[in-house]
Scaffold this motif. Structure first.
Motif, short mmCIF file in Angstrom:
data_model
loop_
_atom_site.label_atom_id
_atom_site.label_comp_id
_atom_site.label_asym_id
_atom_site.label_seq_id
_atom_site.Cartn_x
_atom_site.Cartn_y
_atom_site.Cartn_z
N ASP A 262 0.89 -1.17 0.00
CA ASP A 262 0.00 0.00 0.00
C ASP A 262 0.92 1.21 0.00
OD1 ASP A 262 -1.82 2.02 0.39
OD2 ASP A 262 -2.90 1.03 2.01
N ILE A 263 1.05 1.84 -1.17
CA ILE A 263 2.04 2.90 -1.36
C ILE A 263 1.33 4.22 -1.68
CG2 ILE A 263 3.98 3.72 -2.75
CD1 ILE A 263 4.65 0.78 -3.33
N ALA A 264 1.64 5.25 -0.91
CA ALA A 264 1.21 6.62 -1.21
C ALA A 264 2.48 7.45 -1.33
CB ALA A 264 0.30 7.16 -0.12
N ALA A 265 2.68 8.08 -2.49
CA ALA A 265 3.93 8.81 -2.73
C ALA A 265 3.65 10.17 -3.33
CB ALA A 265 4.84 8.01 -3.66
N GLY A 266 4.42 11.16 -2.91
CA GLY A 266 4.34 12.48 -3.52
C GLY A 266 4.87 12.45 -4.93
N ASN A 267 5.88 11.63 -5.17
CA ASN A 267 6.44 11.46 -6.51
C ASN A 267 6.08 10.07 -7.03
OD1 ASN A 267 7.45 14.04 -6.48
ND2 ASN A 267 9.55 13.45 -6.01
N ASN A 280 5.24 -11.05 -9.25
CA ASN A 280 4.21 -11.50 -8.33
C ASN A 280 3.92 -10.36 -7.35
OD1 ASN A 280 2.33 -13.14 -7.12
ND2 ASN A 280 3.74 -14.84 -6.74
N GLY A 281 2.93 -10.58 -6.48
CA GLY A 281 2.60 -9.59 -5.47
C GLY A 281 1.36 -8.80 -5.83
N THR A 282 0.86 -8.07 -4.84
CA THR A 282 -0.32 -7.23 -5.01
C THR A 282 -0.02 -5.85 -4.45
OG1 THR A 282 -1.80 -9.13 -4.78
CG2 THR A 282 -2.76 -6.95 -4.44
N ALA A 283 -0.29 -4.82 -5.24
CA ALA A 283 0.04 -3.46 -4.81
C ALA A 283 -1.10 -2.50 -5.10
CB ALA A 283 1.31 -2.98 -5.50
N THR A 284 -1.30 -1.57 -4.18
CA THR A 284 -2.16 -0.41 -4.39
C THR A 284 -1.26 0.81 -4.30
OG1 THR A 284 -4.10 -1.50 -3.45
CG2 THR A 284 -4.12 0.90 -3.52
#
Length: 666
Positions: A262-267, A280-284
């Motif tokens: 779960d990633i929130a980034a300014g850039n 593989n993997g799951t990301a938001t």
């Protein structure tokens, strides 16, 4: 750099097939092999996870035990010394830490051949003026999160650095390889700059990790490899995950091989200076405030200040020049300098800038991409290849954009404010729009009819809903198989299909509905027949289009999602010399998938026109009058072309000014 043999072979076969398809035609497509990607550029990286990387275990009997006692440290065993609140590890071995350090530091300063394992066993470490964990030297350091433990690392907002030094610059900082493993929890609060950083390789194989950082969340200069783990990353002014060594072609890569994110980034959400691969993997991932902070507003006007992420407040730390892979900040979901490979996993991306952006190739063979973009959905400076998997772009300026676009499998849904598919978009309407941060292709790739610029669909399932051109090639367009459904523009400054060279169809099924002013049919050099019908008036969205043969058999029934004034239909069932009748309205039963009806019956509505196919590409009005070429190769003037200017006049490189396009849209 190491390579996974199985996946390497798969990608080599994929690119060999693409190369063969590009060279198998006897017409102008024969030279297209020059526009394919080399096999060397397609190699999947093997991160080389070792047994020790994955294990996260240790021998408690022989380990040195470290007790953190507020403002002091107690050592039981060899290899480490304590002075006040500072622990210094100077030798290879296993060190098990427990307790709380209110304002102190863990330093590793061992021989460059030493392997050091630090076990965090319910620790809380705060350092007000430097990195709480600082690896000055070792061969590699294993940071193990003990089972069922919670560990917190917190730094201060300002570091005290030696004169001329700019590091450490992360709450957990290593000059050498850093491996994080185990199943425990780690919470990192980085007020000064980065969360977790390695000047060499950063490898994470497990744990529940939460990073809140002023700048970047996770950074490995030479590489970042993630095998497993659960991650929550908030990178306020930087990238969520970054590898930034752009000085060595074998380094600067990121491999996501598992885990949840779960990633929130300014850039950028995830950035690699070279190759970025997702196996593989799951990301938001949400970047730059998300697609709500798009390049243009809902009226197509440029948003003031969009794209100027470099105007954000920067870290108080001075970044070493060798630690900066890109002088221009951006807010892309996934970004790479040389290539992006997707062979599995699931990515949910909501980005202000491009959701996926490669300065080289983008190739996908499996996996799921759910995209909402404020700019391009997927952009590749070179080749964009979809060989499998699922892509759902619910919002974008342009959907898929590359110098070449090849679809040989998979399932793709695209919604775009401008073009759905765009090959060599530097010369099309998006360039005229002058949106900030737009992507310009090289001049040779945007030349009319360039053999190095093409869109090729050989298989797969494609659905496009575009306000600009539905499928737009500034070179040529080829369709050899698959299913393509296009809901094109409602304004006459764009068309459902648009190309500069030739458009040849040899197989598959295509139906493309949209406006009539710039509509194009396939070329007469096609080996499969195609029919274009231009209507005298606009047909309302949802009005059924059905084509029947002379025996009354339904060839195709489609309900366009938007108003339309032209329709292009091509299926293997169309035969020259046979008569077909187009109907409008009526009703249909069976399965309705994206507007296409199958396995049912059509009840005829109003007859529009009957036509006998006399060539590979038949283009008529709804009165049965043949439409001649206007305004460029294969482009039709058609009824309803505005201002008495059939085809909008002139070749594609001389499209109408933006203000005139906007007048037509309004």
């Amino acid at each position: 750099m190491r390579f996974r043999s199985g996946k390497l072979i798969t990608l080599l076969i994929t690119m060999f097939i693409i190369s063969m398809l590009s060279g198998c035609k006897t017409s102008s497509s024969a030279a297209l092999s020059t526009g394919t990607t080399t096999a060397d550029a397609m190699a999947i990286i093997d991160p080389g996870y070792s047994d020790r990387d994955l294990a996260g275990t240790w021998d408690a009997e022989t380990a040195t035990k470290i007790s953190l006692n507020g403002s002091s440290v107690a050592v039981s065993g060899s290899g480490a010394t304590a002075s006040g609140g500072t622990l210094t590890i100077t030798a290879a071995g296993v060190y098990v830490l427990s307790g709380t350090l209110a304002d102190g530091q863990i330093i590793v300063d061992a021989a460059d051949s030493d392997k050091v394992q630090i076990v965090l066993n319910d620790v809380s470490i705060t350092c007000s003026d430097s990195a709480p964990i600082y690896v000055k030297q070792a061969d590699k350091v294993f940071l193990t999160l003990a089972d069922d433990t919670n560990n917190t690392i917190t730094d201060g907002a300002a570091y005290t650095l030696a004169d001329g030094e700019d590091e450490p610059n992360a709450a957990i900082f290593s000059k050498d390889d850093l491996i994080i493993n185990g199943t425990g929890a780690l919470i990192v609060t980085a007020k000064y700059n980065n969360g977790i950083a390695s000047k060499d390789d950063l490898v994470i194989t497990g744990g529940t990790i939460k990073v809140t950082a002023f700048n970047d969340g996770l950074r490995g200069r030479d590489s970042v490899a993630i095998y497993d783990g659960a991650f929550v990353i908030n990178a306020g002014q930087g990238d969520g995950i970054q590898s930034n060594n752009d000085e060595d072609a074998d380094k600067g890569w990121v491999s996501i091989d598992g885990g949840t994110f779960d990633i929130a980034a300014g850039n950028d959400g995830i950035q690699a200076a070279t190759v970025l691969q997702i196996t593989n993997g799951t990301a938001t991932i949400k970047t730059g405030g998300g697609s709500a902070n798009a390049s243009t507003d809902n009226k197509g006007n440029m948003r003031p200040g969009w794209g100027k992420w470099d105007n954000q407040t920067t870290s108080t730390a001075t970044e070493d020049s060798t630690d900066s892979s890109d002088s221009t900040d951006s807010a892309k979901g996934i970004k790479a300098g040389t290539a992006i490979y997707v062979t599995g996993g699931k990515m949910n991306i909501d980005s202000s800038d491009d959701s996926i952006h490669s300065n080289g190739d983008f190739i996908m063979s499996a996996g799921i991409l759910n995209i909402s973009s404020g700019d391009d959905g997927i952009h590749a400076d070179s080749n964009l290849v979809v060989d499998g998997g699922t892509i759902d772009i619910s919002q974008s300026y342009e959907g898929l954009e590359g110098t070449t676009i090849t679809v040989s499998g998979g399932k793709i849904h695209v919604t775009a404010k401008d073009d759905g598919f765009n090959a060599a978009g530097g010369s099309d309407g998006s360039a005229l729009g002058r949106r900030p941060g737009e992507n310009h292709f090289t001049e040779e790739n945007s030349t009319d009819g360039s053999d190095s610029t093409f869109i090729r669909i050989t298989d797969g399932y494609v659905v496009v809903n575009a306000s600009g051109d539905g499928i737009d090639s500034n070179g040529s367009l080829y369709m050899d198989g698959g299913m393509v459904l296009v809901n094109g523009p409602t304004n006459n400054g764009n068309g459902p299909l648009d190309y500069n060279g030739v458009a040849e169809i040899t197989g598959g099924t295509l139906v493309a509905a949209g406006s009539s002013g710039m509509t194009q049919n396939f070329s007469n050099s096609s080996s499969q027949n195609a029919l274009l019908v231009a209507y005298s008036s606009v047909q309302k969205a949802g009005t059924l289009v059905s084509l029947m043969d002379e025996s009354g058999k339904t060839i195709l029934t489609f309900a366009p999602a938007k108003d339309y004034q032209s329709i292009v239909i091509s299926t293997p069932e169309l035969e020259q010399g046979k008569t077909y009748t187009l109907y409008s309205g009526g009703s249909a039963s069976g399965n309705n998938t994206d507007g296409l009806y199958t396995d049912g019956n059509y009840t005829a509505g109003t007859k529009v026109v009957s036509v006998t196919l006399s060539g590979a590409a038949t283009s008529i009005s709804d009165t049965g009058v043949q439409i001649s070429k206007m305004g460029g190769p294969g482009r039709m003037g058609g009824p309803g072309a505005p201002g008495g200017e059939p085809g909008m006049g002139g070749p594609k490189g001389e499209r109408m000014p933006v203000d005139k396009q906007k007048d037509l849209e309004n």
